[in-house]
Motif scaffolding. Structure first.
Motif, short mmCIF file in Angstrom:
data_model
loop_
_atom_site.label_atom_id
_atom_site.label_comp_id
_atom_site.label_asym_id
_atom_site.label_seq_id
_atom_site.Cartn_x
_atom_site.Cartn_y
_atom_site.Cartn_z
N GLY A 83 -4.34 1.65 -11.57
CA GLY A 83 -3.41 2.42 -10.78
C GLY A 83 -2.21 1.62 -10.31
N GLN A 84 -1.31 2.32 -9.67
CA GLN A 84 -0.04 1.76 -9.19
C GLN A 84 -0.26 0.55 -8.29
N ALA A 85 0.52 -0.51 -8.55
CA ALA A 85 0.53 -1.72 -7.73
C ALA A 85 -0.82 -2.43 -7.71
N ASN A 86 -1.60 -2.24 -8.76
CA ASN A 86 -2.92 -2.88 -8.85
C ASN A 86 -2.99 -3.78 -10.08
N THR A 87 -3.87 -4.75 -10.01
CA THR A 87 -4.14 -5.64 -11.13
C THR A 87 -5.36 -5.13 -11.90
N HIS A 88 -5.82 -5.95 -12.84
CA HIS A 88 -7.02 -5.60 -13.61
C HIS A 88 -8.26 -5.51 -12.73
N HIS A 89 -8.19 -6.06 -11.51
CA HIS A 89 -9.36 -6.01 -10.63
C HIS A 89 -9.72 -4.58 -10.21
N TRP A 90 -8.80 -3.64 -10.39
CA TRP A 90 -9.08 -2.22 -10.18
C TRP A 90 -10.38 -1.80 -10.86
N GLY B 244 -16.86 -3.16 1.13
CA GLY B 244 -15.82 -3.91 0.44
C GLY B 244 -16.34 -5.21 -0.11
N PRO B 245 -15.45 -5.98 -0.74
CA PRO B 245 -14.00 -5.72 -0.83
C PRO B 245 -13.70 -4.53 -1.74
N HIS B 246 -12.65 -3.81 -1.39
CA HIS B 246 -12.22 -2.66 -2.17
C HIS B 246 -11.06 -3.09 -3.06
N ARG B 247 -11.27 -2.98 -4.37
CA ARG B 247 -10.32 -3.51 -5.35
C ARG B 247 -9.26 -2.51 -5.76
N THR B 248 -9.25 -1.33 -5.18
CA THR B 248 -8.35 -0.27 -5.62
C THR B 248 -7.21 0.01 -4.64
N LEU B 249 -7.01 -0.89 -3.69
CA LEU B 249 -6.02 -0.63 -2.63
C LEU B 249 -4.71 -1.36 -2.85
N GLY B 250 -4.50 -1.92 -4.03
CA GLY B 250 -3.25 -2.61 -4.32
C GLY B 250 -3.42 -4.11 -4.34
N ASP B 251 -2.49 -4.77 -5.02
CA ASP B 251 -2.48 -6.22 -5.15
C ASP B 251 -1.86 -6.83 -3.89
N PRO C 22 5.00 -9.16 -4.40
CA PRO C 22 6.21 -9.22 -3.58
C PRO C 22 6.72 -7.82 -3.28
N ALA C 23 7.48 -7.70 -2.21
CA ALA C 23 7.94 -6.38 -1.76
C ALA C 23 8.77 -5.68 -2.83
N HIS C 24 9.60 -6.44 -3.55
CA HIS C 24 10.45 -5.78 -4.55
C HIS C 24 9.61 -5.17 -5.66
N ALA C 25 8.52 -5.83 -6.06
CA ALA C 25 7.67 -5.31 -7.12
C ALA C 25 6.91 -4.07 -6.65
N ARG C 26 6.48 -4.10 -5.40
CA ARG C 26 5.76 -2.94 -4.86
C ARG C 26 6.68 -1.72 -4.86
N ARG C 27 7.93 -1.92 -4.43
CA ARG C 27 8.89 -0.80 -4.43
C ARG C 27 9.13 -0.29 -5.85
#
Length: 262
Positions: free
Chosen positions: A28-35, A164-171, A175-180
């Motif tokens: 999902g959005q803003a997540n790594t493979h750890h999702w 947890g840890p919950h791996r689906t809540l974002g990386d 950095p802020a620019h990448a999240r946007r």
């Protein structure tokens, strides 16, 4: 961790586990493979799994320039090329399902079978989450938005026994620019005109109680992709693939196994 370099010069990290026919898992959005950490092993009896860290996340580079679901799909192609994989099965969830739509529609010869989970066609035809849900995700009170996201992902019963840890809540390292830019990429996705061109056998899966990506998007997708199958999981929220893994993972594997080799 292996990397490949995309045609526009961005280094993308990827991960391969298991042996057998490759299954690409898109997060999902803003997540790594750890999702996928909670369920990845479910597929290894029959498949190898391939994941990547989207540009802007994890061990991949994080350029401050426009991202899109089409560009993320091109990054997947770069990884497949680096591995010498001509065709793969693809399972994308949430924004990963949007990337998977782009991949299957624009690169049909690279996708053998397709699973679209908890996702949307986007654009004017996609059904948007209601304003109450959207407001809950931008609360200023510390921890409130995170808690709201948790409750959209999982049922109260599951959260009571999985702390947890919950791996689906974002990386958390984004950095802020990448999240946007991830947010914009997902919000600007519109595959409505592309979907009738999908040629891969397709399964659409969605949690019946998903409010983060409204469940009504699932029949929309299934009606738009030729011959697509639809499976709703009653009581499941956005992270159906993890909480309801005993239903979802066999469902996906059975579907992929039934698709004829060609």
């Amino acid at each position: 961790m292996p990397h490949t370099t995309t045609p526009d010069g961005v280094r993308i990290a990827y991960q391969v586990q298991g042996e057998g026919t490759p299954l690409v898992l898109l997060a999902g959005q803003a997540n790594t493979h750890h999702w996928w950490d909670g369920v990845r092993d479910d597929f290894h009896a029959a498949r190898s799994t391939l994941t990547l860290d989207y540009r802007g996340t994890g061990e991949s580079e994080k350029p401050d320039k426009r991202y899109s679901t089409e560009l993320f799909a091109q990054d997947v192609i770069a990884v497949l090329d680096d591995l010498g994989v001509d065709r793969a099965d693809v399972y994308g969830t949430s924004m990963g399902g949007r990337v998977a739509q782009q991949l299957a529609a624009r690169h049909p010869h690279r996708v053998r079978a397709l699973v679209l989970g908890c996702t949307s066609p986007g654009g004017l035809h996609g059904i948007q989450r209601d304003s109450v849900v959207s407001r809950s995700l931008v609360q200023a009170r510390p921890g409130a938005a995170r808690q709201a996201l948790l409750e959209l992902m999982y049922t109260p019963a599951w959260l009571a026994t999985h702390t947890g840890p919950h791996r689906t809540l974002g990386d958390p390292g984004m950095p802020a620019h990448a999240r946007r830019r991830h947010l914009v990429a997902s919000n600007q996705h519109d595959a409505w005109q592309l979907l009738p061109g999908v040629r891969a056998p397709t399964l659409v899966v969605h949690g019946g109680d998903d409010r983060l990506n409204p469940a009504a998007n699932a029949p929309l997708l299934a009606s738009r992709v030729p011959g697509a199958r639809l499976h709703m999981i009653p009581g499941a929220r956005h992270a159906y693939f993890e909480e309801f893994r005993t239903i979802a993972s066999p469902l996906v594997l059975d579907f992929l196994t039934a698709v004829p080799q060609r």
